[in-house]
Design an enzyme around this catalytic site. Structure first.
Site, mmCIF file in Angstrom:
data_model
loop_
_atom_site.group_PDB
_atom_site.id
_atom_site.type_symbol
_atom_site.label_atom_id
_atom_site.label_comp_id
_atom_site.label_asym_id
_atom_site.label_seq_id
_atom_site.Cartn_x
_atom_site.Cartn_y
_atom_site.Cartn_z
ATOM 1 C CD GLU A 129 -12.115 -0.991 2.707
ATOM 2 O OE1 GLU A 129 -11.030 -0.826 2.111
ATOM 3 O OE2 GLU A 129 -12.219 -0.979 3.944
ATOM 4 C CD GLU A 146 -7.197 4.074 0.770
ATOM 5 O OE1 GLU A 146 -7.772 5.139 1.067
ATOM 6 O OE2 GLU A 146 -6.903 3.202 1.609
ATOM 7 C CG ASP A 158 -2.303 -0.283 1.022
ATOM 8 O OD1 ASP A 158 -2.736 -0.279 -0.154
ATOM 9 O OD2 ASP A 158 -3.011 -0.569 2.007
HETATM 10 O O1 KIV Z 1 -4.807 -1.751 3.940
HETATM 11 C C1 KIV Z 1 -5.586 -2.711 3.789
HETATM 12 O O2 KIV Z 1 -5.567 -3.689 4.531
HETATM 13 C C2 KIV Z 1 -6.531 -2.644 2.685
HETATM 14 C C3 KIV Z 1 -7.556 -3.732 2.585
HETATM 15 C C4 KIV Z 1 -8.615 -3.518 3.595
HETATM 16 C C5 KIV Z 1 -8.095 -3.844 1.217
HETATM 17 O O3 KIV Z 1 -6.478 -1.750 1.906
#
Ligand code: KIV
Length: 285
Positions: free
Chosen positions: A184, A117, A85
């Site tokens: 989500e 995102e 991420d």
């Molecule tokens: O950071 C995370 O765990 C996520 C998931 C909830 C998709 O983005």
């Protein structure tokens, strides 16, 4: 199940099925467990901020923190595709900064793709990442990094117009070249419409059953929380926190009763050395 390394191409090909699975992991043993279980993808999610580091939300995650945990995950050398991420504000300001931050997650954290995102406003950043040969996974709907802007963790796209906007965002992300899309906290009907409308796999979390795959957070799926009520969309497959508490209480009982450690759990001297040791250390009568 194929034993070959899962790549971005493997994931894209699974638009045709079978359904994809993704679980978060934040360190080496978690990644090894998720991989041994057969996940297609491991997400080093910024949810590590709340699940592992004790923060109230994901906004506390930084690039340094993500790199540190991503490197721990990839040291497990998973067969699953590892996605990292990009944390809040690491890709919101400048495209140059976005690519530099992504480069750290790839070079130091050794992740194989990145997730970020947001919809249309992220297109310049996504294009810059793709131009740098970095595969990107999108994330739409209830995007936790927008918790302040959304006024809380609220299901998105419940009404027709916001739902149509999310569908347009999904089309735009797919058209620019993201390889998969997390949906989500959106209604099942919207997730189905998006899944049918775009040629890349959708991975749902709180998005109903019609996505091309599903993702759960490790701690939610395995019940590794203390005193946390799971969200409606979570199915809890184990209760590791309770098992751990019971196991540790048994350890404490064994210490008190003297049954731990036993002879087999102790180291011994050779007999001769033990006799000599006693002779040397026993005071003369
Ligand atoms: O950071 C995370 O765990 C996520 C998931 C909830 C998709 O983005």
């Amino acid at each position: 199940m194929t034993q070959e390394k899962i790549t971005v191409q493997t994931v894209q090909a699974r638009k045709a099925g079978p359904k994809l699975t993704m679980v978060t992991a934040y360190d080496t043993p978690m990644a090894a467990i998720v991989d041994r279980a057969g996940a297609d993808m491991i997400l080093v999610g910024d949810t590590l901020a709340d699940n592992v580091l004790g923060f109230p939300d994901t906004l506390a995650a930084t690039v340094d923190i993500m790199v540190h945990h991503a490197a721990a995950v990839t040291r497990a050398q998973p067969r699953a595709l590892v996605i990292g991420d990009l944390p809040w504000l690491s890709y919101h300001i400048l495209t140059e900064e976005t690519v530099r931050n992504a480069g750290r997650l790839i070079r130091e954290g050794r992740v194989e793709a990145l997730k970020l995102e947001g919809g249309g406003k992220r297109l310049p950043m996504i294009e810059a990442l793709l131009a740098g040969e970095i595969p990107v996974m999108g994330h739409l709907g209830l995007t936790p990094q927008s918790v302040r802007a959304m006024g809380g963790y609220r299901v998105q796209g419940r009404q027709a117009n916001p739902a149509r906007e999310l569908l347009e965002d999904a089309r735009a992300l797919a058209a620019v070249g993201v390889f998969a899309l997390v949906l989500e906290g959106v209604p099942d009907v919207l997730a189905r419409a998006i899944t049918q409308a775009i040629p890349i796999p959708t991975i749902g979390i709180g998005a109903g059953p019609h996505c091309d795959g599903q993702v759960l957070v490790f701690h939610d799926a395995l019940g590794f929380h203390i005193d946390k009520r799971p969200a409606k969309f979570v199915r809890q497959y184990a209760n590791l926190a309770d098992s751990a508490i019971q196991a540790l209480r048994t350890f404490f009982d064994d210490v008190q009763s003297g049954s731990f450690p036993n002879d087999a759990e102790s180291y011994h001297m050779p007999e001769e050395a033990e006799r000599t040791f006693h002779t040397l250390t026993t005071p003369p009568q």
